[in-house]
Design an enzyme around this catalytic site. Structure first.
Site, short mmCIF file in Angstrom:
data_model
loop_
_atom_site.label_atom_id
_atom_site.label_comp_id
_atom_site.label_asym_id
_atom_site.label_seq_id
_atom_site.Cartn_x
_atom_site.Cartn_y
_atom_site.Cartn_z
N HIS A 1 39.63 20.18 78.96
CA HIS A 1 38.64 20.48 78.07
C HIS A 1 39.31 20.76 76.91
O HIS A 1 38.98 20.39 75.70
CB HIS A 1 37.90 21.67 78.67
N GLU A 2 40.50 21.56 76.73
CA GLU A 2 41.05 22.32 75.77
C GLU A 2 41.66 21.00 74.97
O GLU A 2 41.63 20.90 73.57
CB GLU A 2 42.06 23.29 75.96
N GLU B 1 31.34 21.42 72.49
CA GLU B 1 31.20 21.64 73.97
C GLU B 1 30.91 20.77 74.68
O GLU B 1 31.66 19.99 75.71
CB GLU B 1 30.59 23.01 74.14
N HIS C 1 39.25 19.09 73.05
CA HIS C 1 38.88 19.68 71.84
C HIS C 1 39.89 19.19 70.57
O HIS C 1 39.74 19.00 69.38
CB HIS C 1 38.90 21.20 71.80
ZN LIG Z 1 35.39 24.16 74.66
#
Ligand SMILES: [Zn+2]
Length: 268
Positions: free
Chosen positions: A136-137, A199, A140
């Site tokens: 997830h990071e 997100e 981003h």
């Molecule tokens: Zn996030």
């Protein structure tokens, strides 16, 4: 009047050159900061962070973070190569560190500097859970959400001031926006939650990257449920204040899992 027209043309030109396409989702985004600027700011902040924080002395858990990170890195590089977008990762120099801290947090800076805090490990539980967070990071970062957040912040705060002027004359504002954009802004009272759009995008990309790396994307549901259960405390963890977790998010993740499973089944 003429000035207004000139400004419009200026913004149009900026928009043309600053537009970028997010991998996988294909969304168009506006990134005003040159990627070299983002990278050099990252390296400065990252070095500073490592000086002020203690790396974990637990070799097994440190090794786990480095291994999960390296496998996701390989998946990301593969994905970008398949899309003919390897150029975007050309300046990346990946590093994966585990830092000793009770804080529930993790982040990835542009350029591939990834830090996991020991405080999040009880929530990730195993390698699959850790891959959820790191995927997830990293998503981003490679989707350049930080640049987009900073661009929005700069436009809001500086209006028509040219970016180069802003960077030179307002270094403190720029630096604080940077800290906020990367979830390091707590001590400056500038924590910005990621937008729902960012997100969702990071969830979607992160699940695919972790699945390509051979980690079971179904682990994401349990991880975000455990995060949601943490919400009750008096001071919500850093990771939660930048990553609001609720029923909608978990539902959205459940809807993304079938696509990720296709990559997972191919990875075996
Ligand atoms: Zn996030």
């Amino acid at each position: 009047m003429r000035k207004a027209i000139r400004l419009c043309i200026l913004f149009f030109v900026i928009f043309l050159f600053a537009c970028n396409t997010v991998p996988i989702t294909g969304r168009q985004q506006l990134n005003l900061l040159p990627s070299q600027t983002m990278l050099s700011m990252s390296l400065t902040q990252y070095d500073q962070f490592l000086k002020e924080n203690q790396l974990s002395r637990d070799p097994a858990r440190t090794q786990m973070v480095k291994q999960v990170g390296a496998r996701i890195q390989k998946a990301v590089e593969q994905y970008f190569a398949d899309q003919g977008m390897s150029d975007e990762l050309a300046d990346y120099a990946w590093e994966f560190n585990l830092v000793e801290s009770d804080e529930i947090n993790a982040w990835c800076m542009p350029g591939g500097k990834v830090v996991v805090y020991t405080g999040i490990l009880p929530l990730t539980q195993d390698e699959n859970g850790l891959a959820v967070v790191m995927g997830h990071e990293i998503a981003h970062a490679v989707a350049q959400h930080g640049n987009e957040r900073m661009s929005q912040g700069l436009l809001a705060q500086m209006g028509g001031v040219a970016l180069s002027v802003a960077l030179e004359t307002r270094p403190e504002t720029t630096r604080q926006l940077w800290m906020a954009a990367y979830g390091l802004g707590a001590q400056y009272g500038l924590v910005l939650p990621y937008s729902r759009l960012h997100e969702n995008e990071a969830d979607q990309l992160g699940l695919i990257f972790m699945a390509m790396a051979g980690y079971d994307p179904r682990a994401a549901v349990g991880f975000w449920q455990r995060m949601a259960a943490k919400k009750g405390g008096q001071s919500p963890p850093e990771f939660l204040s930048t990553h609001p977790s609720d029923k909608n998010r978990i539902k959205n993740i459940q809807s993304l899992i079938p696509e990720a499973m296709i990559y997972y089944n191919k990875s075996g």
